[in-house]
Design an enzyme around this catalytic site. Structure first.
Site, PDB file in Angstrom:
ATOM      1  N   GLU A   1       9.299   1.125  10.931  1.00 54.44           N
ATOM      2  CA  GLU A   1      10.491   2.001  10.888  1.00 54.44           C
ATOM      3  C   GLU A   1       9.857   3.275  10.708  1.00 54.44           C
ATOM      4  O   GLU A   1       8.879   3.652  10.038  1.00 54.44           O
ATOM      5  CB  GLU A   1      11.116   1.763   9.348  1.00 54.44           C
ATOM      6  CG  GLU A   1      11.647   0.373   9.072  1.00 54.44           C
ATOM      7  CD  GLU A   1      13.027   0.116   9.712  1.00 54.44           C
ATOM      8  OE1 GLU A   1      13.541   1.325  10.133  1.00 54.44           O
ATOM      9  OE2 GLU A   1      13.609  -0.768   9.498  1.00 54.44           O
TER      10      GLU A   1
ATOM     11  N   LYS B   1       0.845  -1.175  -0.182  1.00 56.60           N
ATOM     12  CA  LYS B   1      -0.125   0.075   0.123  1.00 56.60           C
ATOM     13  C   LYS B   1       1.072   1.078  -0.030  1.00 56.60           C
ATOM     14  O   LYS B   1       1.531   1.587   1.168  1.00 56.60           O
ATOM     15  CB  LYS B   1      -0.911  -0.176   1.329  1.00 56.60           C
ATOM     16  CG  LYS B   1      -2.335   0.689   1.116  1.00 56.60           C
ATOM     17  CD  LYS B   1      -2.135   2.094   0.941  1.00 56.60           C
ATOM     18  CE  LYS B   1      -1.806   3.031   2.104  1.00 56.60           C
ATOM     19  NZ  LYS B   1      -1.474   4.233   1.863  1.00 56.60           N
TER      20      LYS B   1
ATOM     21  N   GLY C   1      -5.610   1.401   4.217  1.00 54.56           N
ATOM     22  CA  GLY C   1      -4.501   0.726   4.629  1.00 54.56           C
ATOM     23  C   GLY C   1      -4.630  -0.077   5.929  1.00 54.56           C
ATOM     24  O   GLY C   1      -3.923  -1.237   6.157  1.00 54.56           O
TER      25      GLY C   1
END
Ligand code: NAD
Length: 488
Positions: free
Chosen positions: A258, A182, A220
């Site tokens: 991250e 995505k 998402g």
């Protein structure tokens, strides 16, 4: 014109009902063209396809096929490298010069190749040797096997989209997983191009890679909530990472994050101040839109005024503007929203009592594009919002320290722990300081830690897990321990 279609179950498809949204160039504010506006139902179809591909194709076990497919993908991307470069400059507003390094060419050289080559090197199983493990009177042979996690939801930001996508897809595909990617709504075309290349130029089985674009961030979220997804691999802001972690909790999926950073550029008192600070404006590269960019400049308090003047000179000679111009390293911010966010932080810095030494606003020599002046703040206390929060703009704050202990304290007084730089004429001293700074990466005296073989990620609020390196392969695996009676 870029690719508008998504990739679901091996086919290039429009969104449900033909919905589209516009891809916009942040330097010109012009609409580049449309892209599919995927719905939660489109996302659910992609998840089903990825699940089916994981369960029914040989992808999870056929290492030779995976190597061949990664080679095909490498060749396919290279065949369109120059088009991809131009597209990245248009949709991300990235200075073209950076595409010859970290924005495109550097990751393209190794982000797929290194994990592909590691398929043969990776320790897929190891023997623990025979043991009477529970004291029951017979020896058991035991082995540890590494297996793919399964279906991975990959969610990426807009700042270094190709770098981040390749450094996730390379390792997860090499390890035998399937995925749904995505991309960020601001930079969809590099991802849809990848989808077209996968569909048309590779033998990657249908459903192994699915790519769903959407203007709605919450599409998402299906990846976090779906019980059919085994893992979410996310790069983006700490706020979104936290939300993904929460949304993933009911299904206890693996979450690899991250996130943001507020790293230091620490100049120790034995460093060549002038030479080091000549490069201090580099933090404005790509509008400061890099998670690992050191945005807190720490200098010895005894040389504070001198250091600020040196940094001012660097900021005032820093070129920025049209990202297609190969002489600049700073283009626009990605969107009007980001531009306003950065300008809001600059306002807040002034209100908190910091001094704007250079820049500090919207440049008035551009009639289009979401630019922000490279901005240098002095008289900054590490507790101010401009020193604690990730601005993601071309803004550097200068903070004084008394000695190495004080510098380490300031460096670590941050909710983040992603990266940083240390400069000293004494490498051992710099390493001693480096060991005390709680961040996932550090560059000493201009050293560059980056690479497909180099683990990258954060301590504290900068994330969970590591991308790249052996750690970045391991993270896309599950561990199974088996035992059977030893012979003889
Ligand atoms: P963001 O968190 O707003 O969005 C990132 C991605 O998450 C986008 O694709 C977005 O559509 C999606 N998203 C948003 N809400 C979601 C939700 N609830 N569920 C699932 N997906 C959702 O970040 P951004 O503004 O696109 O990128 C900037 C941030 O990314 C900065 O904080 C930067 O530090 C960080 N970043 C980190 C790294 C790293 O490796 N540590 C690298 C690059 C960028």
């Amino acid at each position: 014109m870029g690719e508008s279609r998504m990739l679901i179950d091996g086919r290039l498809v429009d969104a449900e009902g033909g919905a589209t949204f516009e891809n916009v160039n942040p330097a010109t504010e012009e609409v580049l063209g449309p892209v599919a506006d995927g719905s939660p139902a489109d996302m659910a179809r992609a998840v089903d396809a990825a699940r089916r591909a994981f369960e029914t194709t040989g992808w999870a076990s056929d290492t030779e096929a995976r190597k061949a497919c990664l080679d095909q993908l490498q060749t396919a991307i290279e065949s369109e490298q120059e088009d991809l470069r131009q597209e990245l400059v248009s949709e991300a507003g990235t200075p073209a010069l950076i595409t010859y390094g970290p924005q495109l060419d550097a990751p393209l050289r190794e982000a797929l190749r290194w994990p592909r080559d590691m398929i043969d090197e990776f320790e897929w199983s190891r023997s623990l040797g025979p043991k009477d493990a529970m004291g029951v009177g017979y020896q058991t042979e035991r082995e540890v096997w590494k297996e793919p996690v399964g279906v991975v939801g990959v969610i990426v930001p807009w700042n270094f989209p190709v770098e981040i996508i390749l450094n996730k897809l390379g390792p997860l595909l090499a390890m035998g997983n399937t995925c749904i990617l995505k991309p960020a709504p601001d930079t969809p075309w590099n991802a849809t191009r990848l989808g077209r290349l996968i569909a048309e130029e590779t033998d990657i089985p249908p459903g192994v890679v699915n790519i769903v674009t959407s203007a709605d961030h919450l599409v998402g979220e299906v990846l976090s909530t779906s019980a059919e997804v085994d893992m979410v691999a996310f790069t983006g802001s700490t706020a979104t990472g936290r939300r993904i972690l929460e949304a993933s909790a009911p299904t206890l999926k693996r979450v690899f994050l991250e996130l943001g950073g507020k790293s230091v550029n620490l100049v120790l008192d034995d460093a060549d101040l002038e030479a080091t600070l000549a490069g201090s404006a580099v933090c404005c590269m790509h509008g400061g839109q890099g998670c690992a960019i050191p945005t807190r400049l720490l200098v010895p308090r005894s040389h504070y005024d001198e250091a600020v003047e040196m940094a001012r000179a660097a900021f005032e000679s820093w070129a920025y503007g049209d990202p297609t111009d190969l002489s600049v390293l700073q283009g626009p911010q990605i969107s009007r929203r980001q531009q306003e966010r950065v300008l809001g932080y600059i306002q807040q810095g002034r209100a908190e009592g910091a001094t704007v030494v250079s820049g500090g606003g919207r440049p008035n020599h551009f009639d289009r594009g979401w630019y922000v002046e490279p901005t240098l703040f002095a008289d900054v206390d590490n507790t101010m919002a401009i020193a604690q929060e990730e601005i993601f703009g071309p803004v550097l704050v200068v903070i004084g320290f008394d000695d190495d202990d004080d510098a380490v304290r300031i460096a670590n007084e941050s909710p983040y722990g992603l990266s940083g730089m240390i400069t000293s004429s004494d490498l051992d001293r710099a390493k001693t300081v480096a060991r005390r700074i709680r961040t996932g990466t550090l560059g000493i005296n201009g050293g560059i830690w980056y690479g497909a073989d180099a683990p990258f990620g954060g301590y504290k609020g900068s994330g969970l897990g590591r991308q790249c390196g052996t750690e970045g392969l391991e993270i896309f695996t599950e561990t199974k321990t088996v035992g059977w009676p030893a012979e003889g």
